[in-house]
Design a protein around this motif. Sequence first.
Motif, PDB file in Angstrom:
ATOM      1  N   PHE A 115       8.421  10.997   1.356  1.00  0.00           N
ATOM      2  CA  PHE A 115       7.333  10.045   1.568  1.00  0.00           C
ATOM      3  C   PHE A 115       7.595   9.195   2.811  1.00  0.00           C
ATOM      4  O   PHE A 115       6.676   8.944   3.612  1.00  0.00           O
ATOM      5  N   LEU A 116       8.830   8.745   2.988  1.00  0.00           N
ATOM      6  CA  LEU A 116       9.152   7.926   4.153  1.00  0.00           C
ATOM      7  C   LEU A 116       8.898   8.682   5.447  1.00  0.00           C
ATOM      8  O   LEU A 116       8.390   8.118   6.426  1.00  0.00           O
ATOM      9  N   VAL A 117       9.238   9.966   5.463  1.00  0.00           N
ATOM     10  CA  VAL A 117       9.000  10.785   6.652  1.00  0.00           C
ATOM     11  C   VAL A 117       7.502  10.902   6.929  1.00  0.00           C
ATOM     12  O   VAL A 117       7.039  10.694   8.064  1.00  0.00           O
ATOM     13  N   GLU A 118       6.736  11.230   5.889  1.00  0.00           N
ATOM     14  CA  GLU A 118       5.292  11.420   6.062  1.00  0.00           C
ATOM     15  C   GLU A 118       4.591  10.116   6.438  1.00  0.00           C
ATOM     16  O   GLU A 118       3.590  10.129   7.157  1.00  0.00           O
ATOM     17  N   PRO A 140       0.821  -1.233   0.000  1.00  0.00           N
ATOM     18  CA  PRO A 140       0.000   0.000   0.000  1.00  0.00           C
ATOM     19  C   PRO A 140       0.844   1.266   0.000  1.00  0.00           C
ATOM     20  O   PRO A 140       0.455   2.269  -0.618  1.00  0.00           O
ATOM     21  N   HIS A 141       2.007   1.223   0.669  1.00  0.00           N
ATOM     22  CA  HIS A 141       2.901   2.387   0.643  1.00  0.00           C
ATOM     23  C   HIS A 141       3.373   2.672  -0.788  1.00  0.00           C
ATOM     24  O   HIS A 141       3.415   3.829  -1.228  1.00  0.00           O
ATOM     25  N   ILE A 142       3.739   1.603  -1.499  1.00  0.00           N
ATOM     26  CA  ILE A 142       4.225   1.777  -2.870  1.00  0.00           C
ATOM     27  C   ILE A 142       3.132   2.379  -3.746  1.00  0.00           C
ATOM     28  O   ILE A 142       3.395   3.227  -4.609  1.00  0.00           O
ATOM     29  N   GLY A 143       1.889   1.938  -3.530  1.00  0.00           N
ATOM     30  CA  GLY A 143       0.776   2.503  -4.298  1.00  0.00           C
ATOM     31  C   GLY A 143       0.624   3.996  -4.062  1.00  0.00           C
ATOM     32  O   GLY A 143       0.409   4.769  -5.008  1.00  0.00           O
ATOM     33  N   LEU A 144       0.739   4.425  -2.808  1.00  0.00           N
ATOM     34  CA  LEU A 144       0.655   5.855  -2.501  1.00  0.00           C
ATOM     35  C   LEU A 144       1.853   6.605  -3.074  1.00  0.00           C
ATOM     36  O   LEU A 144       1.711   7.732  -3.571  1.00  0.00           O
ATOM     37  N   LEU A 145       3.022   5.986  -3.007  1.00  0.00           N
ATOM     38  CA  LEU A 145       4.215   6.628  -3.555  1.00  0.00           C
ATOM     39  C   LEU A 145       4.109   6.801  -5.058  1.00  0.00           C
ATOM     40  O   LEU A 145       4.538   7.831  -5.608  1.00  0.00           O
ATOM     41  N   TRP A 146       3.531   5.830  -5.741  1.00  0.00           N
ATOM     42  CA  TRP A 146       3.382   5.908  -7.191  1.00  0.00           C
ATOM     43  C   TRP A 146       2.598   7.159  -7.581  1.00  0.00           C
ATOM     44  O   TRP A 146       2.905   7.810  -8.589  1.00  0.00           O
ATOM     45  N   GLN A 147       1.610   7.531  -6.781  1.00  0.00           N
ATOM     46  CA  GLN A 147       0.804   8.721  -7.086  1.00  0.00           C
ATOM     47  C   GLN A 147       1.672   9.971  -7.187  1.00  0.00           C
ATOM     48  O   GLN A 147       1.361  10.895  -7.944  1.00  0.00           O
ATOM     49  N   ARG A 148       2.757  10.010  -6.444  1.00  0.00           N
ATOM     50  CA  ARG A 148       3.627  11.195  -6.450  1.00  0.00           C
ATOM     51  C   ARG A 148       4.459  11.288  -7.727  1.00  0.00           C
ATOM     52  O   ARG A 148       4.980  12.359  -8.036  1.00  0.00           O
TER      53      ARG A 148
END
Length: 300
Positions: free
Chosen positions: A163-166, A63-71
């Motif tokens: 992203f890792l921080v957030e 799920p993190h990767i999916g959110l990161l992809w949006q960026r």
Amino acid sequence: MGGDTGLVWILGYKVIGQRAEKLGVVDVIVGENSRKLPSYEEPPVTEVVCNVLFKSIEELLSPHIGLLWQRFQPEYPFCNDVAPITPRIEVFNQPEIEPMVELSDIPPLPRVCLFSNDGTKIIQIQRDRFVHNWRKISPESEYPRYKNLIQRFQEYLSTFDDFLVEAQLEPIQPLQYELTYVNQIPQGDTWSTLEDIGNVFPDLTWNANSQRFLSPPQRISWSTVFELPDELGRLHASVKYVVLNNHPTLLLQLTVRGIGSYTSREALQNWFDIGHEWIVRAFADLTEEGIQTNIWKRRE
């Protein structure tokens, strides 16, 4: 390839002249007679890979990767899952250690590849690695030059950092950097058969002789390794005969891998600048000077 100041590196310093000035996180000695790196109007480079290996972030989930992809959208609208890259760590003053398989209750995460619209750029993410590729996929795909590539790599890596921080995940802790240049030299103006290998790579010569027992080679695979100073890493050079799109091609790959004392996130680009210089100078050292000038349009 090319385009930056030529430097000699000693213990984290660029040593050329006597005058020092501050640049980023290292002190730089700058000389008036510093030479620029060789540069080419029509280089044979077809792929460049910037790669940072770090301590595995076990909490990084799909799920993190999916959110990161949006960026990274809409610049990288396409996605694919592939097997993770196994680490290869450069070690010094001890035998090379084979990667160990670690048992964990956390299921493995695939390497996620994000592709740009035209397919020339790829961002690759896995739990212990962040990679950016540029690749030439058509004659119209122009090499964007190292300065632009490293800038984009830094920008994308900063997006990953933020992203890792957030997401309240641990920040990356660099373990190793890697820079690779792949060059394709097709059969044609520079060579006709593998008997001509010395015309392109003077250190690799087939001595044709009617008295020889062996016939001319049908394939070639050559590799060697050079150490950078101060245990900053190693340069891996290889030449292979391959057939691409039904066309015989000599594939020259130059990879610098290591980290030395550049273990902080802030020092990453300084290490890549060193690696880039070694690759550019190695390319000029390994290939025939006349081909550099007449075919690849070398300029200083």
